[in-house]
Scaffold this motif. Structure first.
Motif, PDB file in Angstrom:
ATOM      1  N   ASN B 188       0.822  -1.206   0.000  1.00 14.93           N
ATOM      2  CA  ASN B 188       0.000   0.000   0.000  1.00 14.93           C
ATOM      3  C   ASN B 188       0.856   1.256   0.000  1.00 14.93           C
ATOM      4  O   ASN B 188       0.542   2.236  -0.695  1.00 14.93           O
ATOM      5  CB  ASN B 188      -0.920   0.009   1.217  1.00 14.93           C
ATOM      6  N   ARG B 191       2.180   1.721  -3.495  1.00  8.47           N
ATOM      7  CA  ARG B 191       1.139   2.200  -4.404  1.00  8.47           C
ATOM      8  C   ARG B 191       0.900   3.694  -4.226  1.00  8.47           C
ATOM      9  O   ARG B 191       0.811   4.444  -5.198  1.00  8.47           O
ATOM     10  CB  ARG B 191      -0.149   1.421  -4.141  1.00  8.47           C
ATOM     11  N   LYS B 192       0.814   4.102  -2.974  1.00  5.57           N
ATOM     12  CA  LYS B 192       0.557   5.509  -2.686  1.00  5.57           C
ATOM     13  C   LYS B 192       1.691   6.412  -3.180  1.00  5.57           C
ATOM     14  O   LYS B 192       1.451   7.451  -3.811  1.00  5.57           O
ATOM     15  CB  LYS B 192       0.364   5.683  -1.183  1.00  5.57           C
TER      16      LYS B 192
END
Lengths: 242, 242
Positions: B188, B191-192
């Motif tokens: 995550n 991805r961010k």
DNA sequence: CCCTTTTATAGTCGTGCTGACTATTAAAGG
DNA sequence: CCTTTAATAGTCAGCACGACTATAAAAGGG
């Protein structure tokens, strides 16, 4: 004598220390700043931020609050939001002498008509952005203060500092719209504020009827929270993703 | 004589002005702070933040960068992140005299072993939180600096200031985890970061092979962006909604 | 007295960000 | 060659948010 032996390897010079205040309020839906007119050189006739010298027995915060009371003429400034911005210390910022200035931002819920207070210099509320070039580096300080206030609206409950003790959600929204210079969707703003625990607390059974033309709005008080999780982000400008 | 006629209605007192630095770095996955040991009273033997007096011809920012170079021993501190925190001016903060201190936070990508620099006082990297009570109000300053850095990680690209010119996403993630004291989900986080334009830029074809045991990680440089929209919020603590 | 205007409040719908989770790839080490 | 380790890829549900529509409650004008 001012020097103290053995403090550091450097001999230290004394500086004059002042506080400068960027005092904001909302008048008739527009952001206003409190300015004073300078009577002496340099910058005689120019407008400047209110401020003054730090006295020997007070902190910068105390001096700022004292100046705030003097310049606004308010008897009780203890509940007002006062926040240190940063310190400006460039050597040439005052042409006469070396002055280090601690800048503050202050937020007022309502603007009493300004008067000189105990000072001879007159103070006046001026719409933000309309003041000509200010004295010293005060344009920069004022712009920094505006940036800071706008940014803190996003992730703190600071907006209530612009509002009277009881306010409507429409008034709270106007704070955001005025400081940010953008328009917000009213139902979405309402949903967001009410969904944030501690942001506002309803005043049971109270509604603002005075002069309103539409449906009377419910009244709220500031809640106990200080931070907004998640934040209330301002709309992305063009060219900025997300 | 220091007094200048006609500046203001108040006679103004001179103050000594210093800068204090909270210098952070990451060593072996832990947040470290640069501290110096005091050799003189008051607080002789206590640890303190590095700092020194402002000189007549320099701004607080210039003085802070000069002190940073002296205390770290680095030859080039021009690219390092240096940020003014706030100014501490309580009358009793130095028992000997009235000292107004402008505090800064500095971020270093890698920690050269500290030495006294040109000063006699020795400087040392200490894991954040392990230092005993610091001299003066430096515990407060250090805590404020840590709060500020942690908060700015959320909505700025500040984390890259802790990293060398080329770094992996795992190293960048370690910055967040170390400063915040929390663990983040690796996919995550990746991805961010990659979805935020201008946060990082890939170094084509480069990978970090040195000593790694798993799959080599791609290398990135800091991007051109400075702000994160939307922000990378730290996980809500228990008791905190949203 | 009705109808329009104005403002507050309620609700809907789709998009996109995010947290939680699983799967695959590419190296080192025994 | 198999295990371990770490990076990278992908999936899925929940929810926050933007855009939008609908209803309620007041004032004002004919």
């Amino acid at each position: 004598m001012f020097a103290v032996n053995g403090y550091d390897k450097y001999a230290h010079e004394p500086f004059a220390v002042t506080v400068d205040l960027a005092v904001f309020t909302l008048r008739e839906g527009a952001l206003h700043v409190l300015l004073v007119e300078r009577g002496q050189e340099p910058y005689a006739g120019h407008w400047a931020l209110p401020g003054g010298f730090l006295q020997p027995d007070e902190s910068a915060e105390t001096a700022a609050r004292r100046e705030l009371a003097e310049e606004t003429g308010l008897s009780d400034v203890s509940g007002l939001h006062l926040e240190q911005l940063r310190t400006y210390s460039e050597p040439g910022r005052d042409p006469r002498m070396r002055v280090v200035s601690v800048a503050f931002a202050a937020l007022l819920p309502d603007a009493p008509e300004a008067h000189g207070g105990s000072d001879a210099a007159q103070a006046r509320w001026v719409p933000y952005g309309t003041a000509g070039p200010l004295a010293f580096d005060h344009d920069r300080i004022l712009a920094d203060a505006h940036d800071r206030v706008g940014a803190k609206l996003e992730y703190t409950c600071l907006a209530t500092a612009f509002c009277p003790p009881e306010f409507t959600l429409g008034e709270l929204q106007q704070v955001y719209e005025t400081v940010w210079g953008t328009e917000l969707d009213r139902p979405n703003f309402r949903r967001k504020v009410l969904a944030t625990p501690g942001f506002v607390a309803p005043v049971p059974g109270a509604a603002r009827l005075t002069g309103g033309r539409g449906k009377p709005a419910a009244l709220y008080r500031a809640g106990t929270a200080t931070a907004l999780h998640p934040p209330l982000l301002r709309p992305a400008r063009e060219g900025r993703p997300a």
